[in-house]
Design a protein around this motif. Structure first.
Motif, PDB file in Angstrom:
ATOM      1  N   LEU A  60      48.728  32.649  36.233  1.00  0.00           N
ATOM      2  CA  LEU A  60      47.328  32.389  35.864  1.00  0.00           C
ATOM      3  C   LEU A  60      46.615  33.712  35.551  1.00  0.00           C
ATOM      4  O   LEU A  60      45.925  33.830  34.531  1.00  0.00           O
ATOM      5  CB  LEU A  60      46.627  31.649  37.014  1.00  0.00           C
ATOM      6  CG  LEU A  60      45.113  31.503  36.935  1.00  0.00           C
ATOM      7  CD1 LEU A  60      44.682  30.749  35.685  1.00  0.00           C
ATOM      8  CD2 LEU A  60      44.592  30.769  38.183  1.00  0.00           C
ATOM      9  N   LYS A  61      46.795  34.692  36.411  1.00  0.00           N
ATOM     10  CA  LYS A  61      46.123  35.983  36.204  1.00  0.00           C
ATOM     11  C   LYS A  61      46.547  36.614  34.879  1.00  0.00           C
ATOM     12  O   LYS A  61      45.716  37.173  34.152  1.00  0.00           O
ATOM     13  CB  LYS A  61      46.472  36.927  37.370  1.00  0.00           C
ATOM     14  CG  LYS A  61      45.864  38.297  37.268  1.00  0.00           C
ATOM     15  CD  LYS A  61      44.347  38.254  37.407  1.00  0.00           C
ATOM     16  CE  LYS A  61      43.717  39.615  37.197  1.00  0.00           C
ATOM     17  NZ  LYS A  61      42.252  39.542  37.289  1.00  0.00           N
ATOM     18  N   SER A 162      35.215  33.306  28.663  1.00  0.00           N
ATOM     19  CA  SER A 162      34.520  34.155  29.618  1.00  0.00           C
ATOM     20  C   SER A 162      34.203  33.393  30.911  1.00  0.00           C
ATOM     21  O   SER A 162      34.444  33.902  32.011  1.00  0.00           O
ATOM     22  CB  SER A 162      33.233  34.678  28.960  1.00  0.00           C
ATOM     23  OG  SER A 162      32.519  35.446  29.873  1.00  0.00           O
ATOM     24  N   VAL A 163      33.698  32.189  30.792  1.00  0.00           N
ATOM     25  CA  VAL A 163      33.357  31.446  32.018  1.00  0.00           C
ATOM     26  C   VAL A 163      34.623  30.951  32.731  1.00  0.00           C
ATOM     27  O   VAL A 163      34.632  30.803  33.949  1.00  0.00           O
ATOM     28  CB  VAL A 163      32.374  30.274  31.757  1.00  0.00           C
ATOM     29  CG1 VAL A 163      31.045  30.802  31.258  1.00  0.00           C
ATOM     30  CG2 VAL A 163      32.935  29.245  30.820  1.00  0.00           C
ATOM     31  N   PHE A 164      35.677  30.735  31.971  1.00  0.00           N
ATOM     32  CA  PHE A 164      36.959  30.365  32.591  1.00  0.00           C
ATOM     33  C   PHE A 164      37.455  31.517  33.477  1.00  0.00           C
ATOM     34  O   PHE A 164      37.837  31.316  34.635  1.00  0.00           O
ATOM     35  CB  PHE A 164      37.982  30.039  31.507  1.00  0.00           C
ATOM     36  CG  PHE A 164      39.246  29.393  32.024  1.00  0.00           C
ATOM     37  CD1 PHE A 164      39.352  28.012  32.128  1.00  0.00           C
ATOM     38  CD2 PHE A 164      40.332  30.169  32.400  1.00  0.00           C
ATOM     39  CE1 PHE A 164      40.513  27.417  32.604  1.00  0.00           C
ATOM     40  CE2 PHE A 164      41.502  29.584  32.885  1.00  0.00           C
ATOM     41  CZ  PHE A 164      41.590  28.207  32.985  1.00  0.00           C
ATOM     42  N   GLU A 169      38.909  33.857  38.642  1.00  0.00           N
ATOM     43  CA  GLU A 169      39.211  35.046  39.453  1.00  0.00           C
ATOM     44  C   GLU A 169      38.837  34.809  40.919  1.00  0.00           C
ATOM     45  O   GLU A 169      39.673  34.985  41.812  1.00  0.00           O
ATOM     46  CB  GLU A 169      38.555  36.286  38.855  1.00  0.00           C
ATOM     47  CG  GLU A 169      39.316  36.755  37.612  1.00  0.00           C
ATOM     48  CD  GLU A 169      38.776  38.046  37.021  1.00  0.00           C
ATOM     49  OE1 GLU A 169      37.556  38.295  37.119  1.00  0.00           O
ATOM     50  OE2 GLU A 169      39.567  38.808  36.446  1.00  0.00           O
ATOM     51  N   PRO A 170      37.605  34.392  41.220  1.00  0.00           N
ATOM     52  CA  PRO A 170      37.307  34.089  42.630  1.00  0.00           C
ATOM     53  C   PRO A 170      38.062  32.867  43.149  1.00  0.00           C
ATOM     54  O   PRO A 170      38.415  32.813  44.334  1.00  0.00           O
ATOM     55  CB  PRO A 170      35.785  33.855  42.639  1.00  0.00           C
ATOM     56  CG  PRO A 170      35.383  33.640  41.231  1.00  0.00           C
ATOM     57  CD  PRO A 170      36.392  34.332  40.363  1.00  0.00           C
ATOM     58  N   HIS A 171      38.327  31.897  42.286  1.00  0.00           N
ATOM     59  CA  HIS A 171      39.039  30.684  42.710  1.00  0.00           C
ATOM     60  C   HIS A 171      40.421  31.042  43.268  1.00  0.00           C
ATOM     61  O   HIS A 171      40.772  30.691  44.392  1.00  0.00           O
ATOM     62  CB  HIS A 171      39.165  29.744  41.505  1.00  0.00           C
ATOM     63  CG  HIS A 171      39.861  28.449  41.773  1.00  0.00           C
ATOM     64  ND1 HIS A 171      39.198  27.236  41.812  1.00  0.00           N
ATOM     65  CD2 HIS A 171      41.160  28.165  42.009  1.00  0.00           C
ATOM     66  CE1 HIS A 171      40.063  26.273  42.073  1.00  0.00           C
ATOM     67  NE2 HIS A 171      41.270  26.807  42.189  1.00  0.00           N
ATOM     68  N   THR A 177      43.717  34.166  49.824  1.00  0.00           N
ATOM     69  CA  THR A 177      43.340  34.864  51.063  1.00  0.00           C
ATOM     70  C   THR A 177      42.859  33.951  52.171  1.00  0.00           C
ATOM     71  O   THR A 177      42.843  34.356  53.327  1.00  0.00           O
ATOM     72  CB  THR A 177      42.228  35.906  50.779  1.00  0.00           C
ATOM     73  OG1 THR A 177      41.119  35.227  50.174  1.00  0.00           O
ATOM     74  CG2 THR A 177      42.727  37.008  49.858  1.00  0.00           C
ATOM     75  N   VAL A 178      42.445  32.739  51.828  1.00  0.00           N
ATOM     76  CA  VAL A 178      41.882  31.843  52.848  1.00  0.00           C
ATOM     77  C   VAL A 178      42.646  30.510  52.906  1.00  0.00           C
ATOM     78  O   VAL A 178      43.082  30.078  53.969  1.00  0.00           O
ATOM     79  CB  VAL A 178      40.375  31.573  52.577  1.00  0.00           C
ATOM     80  CG1 VAL A 178      39.816  30.573  53.581  1.00  0.00           C
ATOM     81  CG2 VAL A 178      39.595  32.884  52.624  1.00  0.00           C
ATOM     82  N   VAL A 179      42.802  29.864  51.754  1.00  0.00           N
ATOM     83  CA  VAL A 179      43.377  28.519  51.737  1.00  0.00           C
ATOM     84  C   VAL A 179      44.857  28.530  52.128  1.00  0.00           C
ATOM     85  O   VAL A 179      45.276  27.782  53.024  1.00  0.00           O
ATOM     86  CB  VAL A 179      43.184  27.874  50.341  1.00  0.00           C
ATOM     87  CG1 VAL A 179      43.933  26.548  50.250  1.00  0.00           C
ATOM     88  CG2 VAL A 179      41.702  27.663  50.066  1.00  0.00           C
TER      89      VAL A 179
END
Ligand SMILES: [Fe+2]
Ligand SMILES: [Fe+2]
Length: 237
Positions: A60-61, A162-164, A169-171, A177-179
């Motif tokens: 994805l990145k 751009s909005v994607f 990135e935070p998703h 790191t958390v999920v």
């Protein structure tokens, strides 16, 4: 062929268990230099569910970086690399939205929700999956057109990419790191190992013998097309 990461070995390969992907695994084993005959090498380590999901995030990145290059060219007034962007969006659709996010929604988020963990986060992540699909529909449509885009359509495509990027990135960082660390906490060991097998089976069912590595090859080809494959170009002098 582009560079090949070491072919990951699934837990079932380690155990030598024959199930639905036995044929695929046997073929994969044949071209794995680490394997000796029918026996797994002692240093082979199975891919765990979080590792599996996180390396998918790496794909994805890399597509986000492809979008960023497309964005740069659009903003510079350069020719639109429509074919490359369309190929990147097609990988987002087939590998991320139709596969990776299905694994998350069917196997990861429910485990957390059943354990009373992170329900507020998973609700947002699910919504973002849906919004992402809408944006990908638009990127696919804009870049799949044979005719050149007028300025308004170029601007709309730039905005959608751009909005994607801004959303994903935070998703993916929150999931990494958390999920996924919380998933490891709430899922018992046997179920965790079974989940690894389910993910592996689904990967090969959808993407054939090449699986993840085949998708990485496709991404690398797009990067080469755009001139962003060579890592050394990003090293500051
Ligand atoms: Fe997600
Ligand atoms: Fe994800």
């Amino acid at each position: 062929m582009t560079e090949q990461p070491p072919r990951a070995v699934g837990r079932r390969q380690l155990l030598g268990v024959s199930m639905s992907t036995a044929g695929v695994i046997a073929l994969a084993a044949c071209d794995n230099p680490q394997r000796r005959g029918d026996q797994p090498a002692a240093d082979e380590v199975p891919v765990t569910p979080p590792e599996d999901l996180m390396r998918e995030h790496g794909v994805l990145k890399r597509v986000l970086l492809i979008y960023r290059e497309g964005l740069r060219r659009l903003q510079a007034g350069d020719e639109l690399p429509a074919h490359a962007l369309n190929a990147g969006a097609a990988i987002i659709r087939s590998f991320i939205e139709d596969y990776h996010e299905q694994l998350e929604e069917q196997h990861v988020f429910p485990k957390l929700e059943q354990a009373g963990k992170l329900a507020d986060v998973t609700a947002v992540l699910r919504t973002q999956h849906q919004r992402g699909r809408v944006l990908t529909d638009r990127v696919l449509a804009a870049t799949g057109s044979a005719s050149a885009l007028d300025q308004a359509k170029r601007d709309a495509l730039a905005q959608d990419m751009s909005v994607f990027i801004r959303m994903y990135e935070p998703h993916e960082a929150r999931e990494d790191t958390v999920v996924f660390p919380t998933l490891r906490q709430v899922v018992p060991a046997k179920e965790f190992r079974d989940m690894a097998d389910i993910f592996e089976d689904e990967e090969h069912r959808r993407f054939g013998q090449a699986g993840f590595e085949g998708i990485v090859d496709k991404v690398a080809d797009i990067e080469k097309d755009l001139g962003i494959y060579d890592l050394s170009q990003f090293t500051p002098s």
